[in-house]
Scaffold this motif. Structure first.
Motif, PDB file in Angstrom:
ATOM      1  N   VAL A  75       0.867  -1.172  -0.260  1.00  0.00           N
ATOM      2  CA  VAL A  75      -0.030  -0.081   0.067  1.00  0.00           C
ATOM      3  C   VAL A  75       0.882   1.024  -0.120  1.00  0.00           C
ATOM      4  O   VAL A  75       1.884   1.221   0.884  1.00  0.00           O
ATOM      5  CB  VAL A  75      -0.912  -0.188   1.138  1.00  0.00           C
ATOM      6  N   VAL A  76       0.578   2.204  -1.099  1.00  0.00           N
ATOM      7  CA  VAL A  76       1.406   3.533  -0.883  1.00  0.00           C
ATOM      8  C   VAL A  76       0.426   4.636  -1.180  1.00  0.00           C
ATOM      9  O   VAL A  76      -0.153   4.780  -2.350  1.00  0.00           O
ATOM     10  CB  VAL A  76       2.478   3.208  -2.112  1.00  0.00           C
ATOM     11  N   GLY A  77       0.089   4.914  -0.070  1.00  0.00           N
ATOM     12  CA  GLY A  77      -1.006   6.121  -0.068  1.00  0.00           C
ATOM     13  C   GLY A  77      -2.275   5.422  -0.289  1.00  0.00           C
ATOM     14  O   GLY A  77      -2.744   4.783   0.524  1.00  0.00           O
ATOM     15  N   ARG A  78      -2.887   5.800  -1.315  1.00  0.00           N
ATOM     16  CA  ARG A  78      -4.045   5.139  -1.742  1.00  0.00           C
ATOM     17  C   ARG A  78      -4.134   4.044  -2.986  1.00  0.00           C
ATOM     18  O   ARG A  78      -5.003   3.616  -3.353  1.00  0.00           O
ATOM     19  CB  ARG A  78      -4.988   6.231  -2.354  1.00  0.00           C
ATOM     20  N   ARG A  79      -2.727   3.697  -3.331  1.00  0.00           N
ATOM     21  CA  ARG A  79      -2.448   2.985  -4.189  1.00  0.00           C
ATOM     22  C   ARG A  79      -2.064   1.635  -3.664  1.00  0.00           C
ATOM     23  O   ARG A  79      -1.463   1.483  -2.679  1.00  0.00           O
ATOM     24  CB  ARG A  79      -1.155   3.314  -5.165  1.00  0.00           C
ATOM     25  N   THR A  80      -2.386   0.311  -4.456  1.00  0.00           N
ATOM     26  CA  THR A  80      -2.026  -0.721  -4.074  1.00  0.00           C
ATOM     27  C   THR A  80      -1.358  -1.649  -5.213  1.00  0.00           C
ATOM     28  O   THR A  80      -1.719  -1.341  -6.191  1.00  0.00           O
ATOM     29  CB  THR A  80      -3.388  -1.691  -3.590  1.00  0.00           C
ATOM     30  N   PHE A  81      -0.429  -2.461  -4.695  1.00  0.00           N
ATOM     31  CA  PHE A  81       0.388  -3.359  -5.652  1.00  0.00           C
ATOM     32  C   PHE A  81       0.315  -4.779  -4.845  1.00  0.00           C
ATOM     33  O   PHE A  81       1.030  -4.980  -4.041  1.00  0.00           O
ATOM     34  CB  PHE A  81       1.796  -2.697  -5.845  1.00  0.00           C
TER      35      PHE A  81
END
Length: 274
Positions: A175-181
């Motif tokens: 999770v990076v801020g509101r992004r997901t990988f």
């Protein structure tokens, strides 16, 4: 950190957090810092500090500098990935598991004990169990077998966490801020981090509601950056084992091609000036 002898820091905390960090020939005004990616190496383990010896002048200076920088990271209005206080939930796996359960993830049945008999009864009840560290100190997650019974008495001197073994597919979600990988992880080992054979990682997409749940969970822990370990059972149940507050994401990026480092850089660059 290796240039500790040529590094100094002055901090003034009042209506504003001000100060100057001087490292070799560079000088950084702390009030101008908008964002920080915080992943220091443990000062006591730096090679030059180890060579200098415990309680040496270099040893004390390295620790003092580290403590001051971590203190500044706690009070600065800048975006910090992540503050030490916000990473603290990972220091107690049982506490973090309680937080994880609040977000609808399943958590394996768990026993924390120093009683060898209780551990053996837990194994008898659940057939297959794993054991691991109860703290944030890294340990190798291992399935308990009869071979371990010969030294089960050792847990009397070390509280140990036992969990029911859950069969399924491993997922790592960054999770990076509101992004997901997200990616799947396949390895012939109980703990893929220490697999002797090949470890296969493949980028994947999670259902929207699951992605949102991961973001909400990280935000509830005040973690703008997190590595979440999930396992999906053949029945489709999602278990969560840990929320890593300082994930080493480079291996996952290298194997999946996901632009995690770029996302971290973009998050840092998007921070507004304090």
């Amino acid at each position: 950190q290796r240039a500790v002898l040529s590094t100094s820091i002055d901090i003034k905390v009042g209506a504003r957090v001000e100060g100057v960090l001087r490292a070799q020939e560079a000088a950084v005004r702390l009030s101008a810092v908008k964002a920080v990616y915080l992943r220091p190496y443990e000062a006591r383990e730096l090679p030059n500090v180890v060579r200098a010896g415990e309680n040496s002048a270099l040893w004390r200076r390295a620790i003092e500098l580290q403590d001051i920088l971590l203190s500044w990271a706690e009070v600065t209005p800048a975006l910090v990935l992540n503050r030490a206080s916000h990473m603290a939930s990972n220091s107690s796996k049982p506490y973090q598991c309680a937080l994880i359960a609040l977000h609808g993830f399943r958590v394996p049945e768990t026993l924390i004990t120093t009683d060898p008999h209780a551990a053996l009864e837990f194994q008898k009840q659940h057939k297959q169990i794993v054991y691991k560290s109860v703290s944030s100190v890294r340990s190798i997650v291992t399935r308990m077998t009869r071979e371990h019974h010969d030294r089960i008495a050792d847990i009397a001197a070390c509280p140990t966490q036992f969990q029911r073994y859950i069969a399924g597919t491993d997922y790592r979600v960054h999770v990076v801020g509101r992004r997901t990988f997200a990616c799947t992880v396949t390895a012939d080992a109980d703990d893929y981090r220490y697999a002797e054979g090949p470890v296969e990682m493949k980028a994947c997409k999670l259902p929207r509601d699951l992605r949102d749940r991961c973001v909400r969970m990280a935000r509830s822990m005040n973690l703008a950056l997190a590595g979440i370990d999930l396992r999906r059972t053949p029945r489709g149940d999602w278990y969560c084992y840990e929320v890593n507050p300082s994930p080493a994401f480079t291996t996952f990026e290298a194997k999946t091609g996901q632009p995690i480092a770029q996302a971290v850089a973009q998050l840092l660059a998007s921070a507004t000036r304090p």
